[in-house]
Motif scaffolding. Structure first.
Motif, PDB file in Angstrom:
ATOM      1  N   TYR A 140      47.863  38.591  47.267  1.00 35.59           N
ATOM      2  CA  TYR A 140      47.656  39.881  46.943  1.00 35.59           C
ATOM      3  C   TYR A 140      48.892  40.563  47.745  1.00 35.59           C
ATOM      4  O   TYR A 140      49.518  41.606  47.329  1.00 35.59           O
ATOM      5  N   GLN A 141      49.227  39.800  48.998  1.00 35.62           N
ATOM      6  CA  GLN A 141      50.139  40.646  49.761  1.00 35.62           C
ATOM      7  C   GLN A 141      51.594  40.279  49.058  1.00 35.62           C
ATOM      8  O   GLN A 141      52.690  40.866  49.016  1.00 35.62           O
ATOM      9  N   GLN A 142      51.532  39.310  48.096  1.00 36.44           N
ATOM     10  CA  GLN A 142      52.756  38.811  47.444  1.00 36.44           C
ATOM     11  C   GLN A 142      52.923  39.687  46.203  1.00 36.44           C
ATOM     12  O   GLN A 142      53.722  39.371  45.227  1.00 36.44           O
ATOM     13  N   ALA A 143      51.907  40.405  45.869  1.00 33.64           N
ATOM     14  CA  ALA A 143      51.806  41.423  44.622  1.00 33.64           C
ATOM     15  C   ALA A 143      51.461  40.456  43.465  1.00 33.64           C
ATOM     16  O   ALA A 143      52.025  40.815  42.348  1.00 33.64           O
ATOM     17  N   ASP A 144      50.812  39.543  43.723  1.00 30.56           N
ATOM     18  CA  ASP A 144      50.350  38.772  42.361  1.00 30.56           C
ATOM     19  C   ASP A 144      49.243  39.886  41.669  1.00 30.56           C
ATOM     20  O   ASP A 144      48.294  40.158  42.200  1.00 30.56           O
ATOM     21  N   PRO A 145      49.464  40.090  40.225  1.00 27.91           N
ATOM     22  CA  PRO A 145      48.628  40.983  39.495  1.00 27.91           C
ATOM     23  C   PRO A 145      47.255  40.428  39.433  1.00 27.91           C
ATOM     24  O   PRO A 145      46.276  41.373  39.355  1.00 27.91           O
ATOM     25  N   ASP A 146      46.997  39.309  39.747  1.00 28.35           N
ATOM     26  CA  ASP A 146      45.659  38.624  39.568  1.00 28.35           C
ATOM     27  C   ASP A 146      44.803  38.746  40.783  1.00 28.35           C
ATOM     28  O   ASP A 146      43.822  38.584  40.745  1.00 28.35           O
ATOM     29  N   ALA A 147      45.464  38.946  41.909  1.00 30.30           N
ATOM     30  CA  ALA A 147      44.826  38.776  43.173  1.00 30.30           C
ATOM     31  C   ALA A 147      43.889  39.922  43.292  1.00 30.30           C
ATOM     32  O   ALA A 147      42.761  39.688  43.872  1.00 30.30           O
ATOM     33  N   PRO A 148      44.248  41.078  43.116  1.00 32.05           N
ATOM     34  CA  PRO A 148      43.335  42.314  43.237  1.00 32.05           C
ATOM     35  C   PRO A 148      42.056  42.042  42.430  1.00 32.05           C
ATOM     36  O   PRO A 148      40.983  42.229  43.012  1.00 32.05           O
ATOM     37  N   ARG A 149      42.352  41.845  41.258  1.00 31.25           N
ATOM     38  CA  ARG A 149      41.228  41.613  40.365  1.00 31.25           C
ATOM     39  C   ARG A 149      40.211  40.439  40.942  1.00 31.25           C
ATOM     40  O   ARG A 149      38.848  40.515  40.762  1.00 31.25           O
ATOM     41  N   ALA A 150      40.739  39.403  41.440  1.00 33.86           N
ATOM     42  CA  ALA A 150      39.869  38.325  41.900  1.00 33.86           C
ATOM     43  C   ALA A 150      39.108  38.732  42.937  1.00 33.86           C
ATOM     44  O   ALA A 150      38.054  38.453  43.342  1.00 33.86           O
ATOM     45  N   LEU A 151      40.094  39.267  43.946  1.00 37.82           N
ATOM     46  CA  LEU A 151      39.266  39.662  45.359  1.00 37.82           C
ATOM     47  C   LEU A 151      38.193  40.876  45.055  1.00 37.82           C
ATOM     48  O   LEU A 151      37.139  40.463  45.608  1.00 37.82           O
ATOM     49  N   ILE A 152      38.392  41.644  44.432  1.00 37.31           N
ATOM     50  CA  ILE A 152      37.476  42.845  44.015  1.00 37.31           C
ATOM     51  C   ILE A 152      36.379  42.243  43.218  1.00 37.31           C
ATOM     52  O   ILE A 152      35.212  42.426  43.788  1.00 37.31           O
ATOM     53  N   GLY A 153      36.324  41.187  42.434  1.00 37.22           N
ATOM     54  CA  GLY A 153      35.486  40.547  41.732  1.00 37.22           C
ATOM     55  C   GLY A 153      34.405  39.800  42.408  1.00 37.22           C
ATOM     56  O   GLY A 153      33.185  39.689  42.411  1.00 37.22           O
ATOM     57  N   ALA A 154      35.170  39.078  43.500  1.00 32.88           N
ATOM     58  CA  ALA A 154      34.439  38.154  44.388  1.00 32.88           C
ATOM     59  C   ALA A 154      33.624  38.915  45.524  1.00 32.88           C
ATOM     60  O   ALA A 154      32.756  38.599  46.003  1.00 32.88           O
ATOM     61  N   VAL A 155      34.373  39.813  46.119  1.00 38.67           N
ATOM     62  CA  VAL A 155      33.719  40.583  47.358  1.00 38.67           C
ATOM     63  C   VAL A 155      33.046  41.805  47.159  1.00 38.67           C
ATOM     64  O   VAL A 155      32.053  42.165  47.938  1.00 38.67           O
ATOM     65  N   SER A 156      33.055  42.456  46.002  1.00 38.92           N
ATOM     66  CA  SER A 156      32.673  43.787  45.807  1.00 38.92           C
ATOM     67  C   SER A 156      31.096  43.772  45.858  1.00 38.92           C
ATOM     68  O   SER A 156      30.701  44.525  46.450  1.00 38.92           O
ATOM     69  N   PRO A 157      30.385  42.968  44.992  1.00 39.77           N
ATOM     70  CA  PRO A 157      28.976  42.738  45.089  1.00 39.77           C
ATOM     71  C   PRO A 157      28.532  42.588  46.491  1.00 39.77           C
ATOM     72  O   PRO A 157      27.519  43.387  46.924  1.00 39.77           O
ATOM     73  N   ALA A 158      28.882  41.709  47.253  1.00 43.06           N
ATOM     74  CA  ALA A 158      28.474  41.570  48.747  1.00 43.06           C
ATOM     75  C   ALA A 158      28.643  42.871  49.627  1.00 43.06           C
ATOM     76  O   ALA A 158      28.081  43.372  50.444  1.00 43.06           O
ATOM     77  N   LEU A 159      29.959  43.477  49.577  1.00 40.69           N
ATOM     78  CA  LEU A 159      30.265  44.835  50.143  1.00 40.69           C
ATOM     79  C   LEU A 159      29.232  45.931  49.863  1.00 40.69           C
ATOM     80  O   LEU A 159      28.879  46.643  50.680  1.00 40.69           O
TER      81      LEU A 159
END
Lengths: 267, 248
Positions: free
Chosen positions: B73-92
């Motif tokens: 995500y820090q390296q601006a990989d376009p898949d990274a935000p999607r993967a992080l949001i999908g994985a962490v948002s339910p718990a958040l």
């Protein structure tokens, strides 16, 4: 295994054998069983809607740029400590080291070590406050107050109360020497803090203000030959207290302005 | 078989309890990490075979994957935000919901959290666990949200006739809701328990997320357990006995 052991096992984890013990205990203890069931996280049902997730993804993707990760924390710690030493040295050079010549070696060593240790602890705490989720070995909330109390005790133990007929005049002179050095240190500290993410501006403001104030106090401890305990507590440590209070106030204002910006994005 | 109280999303009370304990003892039953259609599965990054809805990997592996996604995500990989949001948002979202926020407010806080994460993403340091970093930010967003709501509520005037609330048709649950149960706790204990139980962080990670020490977290959790035990002890003994009959 009793109920407290179950609490401990649930908190700290353990092996299969321990799991078996816990299960055995739960079969016989209704209260532990109810507690374990009641705290089952799956009882909290919540899943974000796909619309919400899509909206967040789009917002983030719209501004996706590569960023340079922060430098290691040791660099920041060195920078904080370096600025502290540099400004205190400059102050000692500029104002003179009259206090060192009138203090006993024990007094000089003890007060300077106490100031250095306090500054080191504050710098350590500050660099960890710059990075969310950092491991804090010293809790940052009571640290500024703890340091003030520690320095108060050190001064009370090292120096005696003497009659100073010009208490206010001498005090004002010390305050007007120490405060500019504190202000001078606050600027580079603020630039360093901007490199990180300050989550609690009030807490970080108080710690930064105190560190800046300690610069002024250290300059005075090297420069001012007045060894009256009351003078040192009121006017030398007063610079630190003034710094911490000002930092707290600035942090409070920063929080308020951030909230206003959040409420009114056009502002 | 006399199982009176099915735990939500579980088939029966007793297996649920065992799996809960496994989770608590870090032989974690891993939360399902499923990818929405057309999205990258976060475990897919390490070529771990995955199929939607299947429990996979270990908690530590999942955490490691999240750390790697954060670096990307820090390296601006376009898949990274999607993967992080999908994985962490339910718990958040569960974290926000369990702290007495309404669904709408929790959604707002979730969005605000991701915006802040985006702004300060450079402060994540490679090799450090990402979850405490995220929850430290989420915790701050929640505090700010609470203050904002309190300020707004001070300026609000109550309407004379309140709209009628829809009647919730649900299976009666003899145990209080998680949120209701922990509401009796002081704020600091409630927060620690939520991070431990809802967010699934360990003691070290909770200490990092709350800017405190492991000893302090442990003490708060112990006190919370003791208090909850007292609260639950006030429940009629007969009810507890009936639940016990449902155990193997």
């Amino acid at each position: 295994m009793d109920c407290r052991d179950v609490d401990r096992a649930l908190l700290e984890g353990g092996g299969i054998a321990q799991l078996q013990d816990v299960q055995d205990h739960l079969r016989s203890c209704g209260h532990c069983r109810t507690l374990a069931q009641a705290l089952d996280p799956r009882r909290v049902e919540a899943a974000p809607s796909s619309d919400t997730l899509r909206h967040i993804e789009q917002s983030l993707a719209a501004d996706l740029r590569a960023v340079q990760p922060m430098w290691p924390l040791s660099y920041f710690f060195t920078a904080f400590a370096g600025i502290f030493v540099l400004i205190v040295s400059f102050g000692a050079y500029r104002m003179g080291t009259f206090a060192i010549s009138v203090m006993s070696p024990l007094q000089a060593a003890a007060i300077l070590c106490a100031l250095a240790a306090s500054a080191g602890l504050l710098a350590y705490s500050l660099v960890h406050q710059m990075v969310p989720g950092s491991r804090q070995r010293v809790s940052p909330q009571p640290l500024p107050a703890g340091i003030m109390v520690f320095l108060l005790l050190i001064v009370a133990g090292l120096f005696q109360i003497q009659q100073d007929p010009k208490f206010w005049a001498h005090g004002w002179a010390c305050l007007s020497v120490g405060t500019p050095f504190a202000l001078f240190a606050a600027v580079p500290f603020w630039f360093l803090l901007r490199r990180g993410a300050v989550l609690s501006p009030r807490l970080t403001g108080a710690a930064t203000g105190l560190l800046s104030g300690l610069v002024g106090t250290s300059v005075l401890e090297v420069h001012c030959p007045n060894l009256d305990a009351l003078h040192i507590v009121t006017w030398h440590l007063g610079v630190s207290l003034l710094g911490a209070t000002t930092g707290l106030g600035i942090g409070f204002l920063a929080e308020r302005s951030a909230r206003r910006r959040q409420n009114d994005p056009s502002a | 078989m006399g199982v009176r109280r099915p735990i939500r999303k579980e088939t029966a009370g007793a297996p649920g309890l065992v799996s809960y304990l496994r989770g608590a003892l870090e032989i974690k039953v891993v939360e399902r990490v499923t990818s929405p259609p057309g999205r990258t599965n976060i475990t897919g990054m390490d070529s771990v075979s995955s199929s939607p809805g299947v429990t996979q990997g270990s908690f530590a592996q999942r955490s490691l994957d999240l750390d790697r996604w954060m670096e990307r995500y820090q390296q601006a990989d376009p898949d990274a935000p999607r993967a992080l949001i999908g994985a962490v948002s339910p718990a958040l979202l569960r974290f926000f919901r369990s702290q007495w926020d309404s669904r709408e407010q929790a959604d707002d806080l979730l969005q605000e959290t991701w915006m802040r994460i985006h702004r300060v993403r450079h402060t994540y340091r490679s090799g450090e666990p990402v979850l405490p970093w995220i929850y430290a930010i989420a915790r701050r967003v929640r505090v700010d949200g609470y203050r904002k709501r309190r300020r707004i509520s001070l300026h609000e005037t109550a309407v004379e006739v309140l709209p009628e609330l829809p009647i919730r048709v649900e299976q009666p649950d003899p145990l209080p809701e998680f949120e209701t149960l922990i509401a009796v706790l002081p704020e600091s204990q409630r927060e620690v328990l939520t991070l431990l139980k809802v967010a699934g962080l360990n003691l070290e990670e909770v200490a990092r997320a709350t800017s405190s020490t492991v000893g302090s977290v442990k003490q708060k959790a112990h006190r919370a357990y003791e208090r909850l035990r007292k609260v639950l002890q006030t429940r009629p003994e007969a009810e507890l006995r009936e639940e016990a009959n449902g155990l193997p």
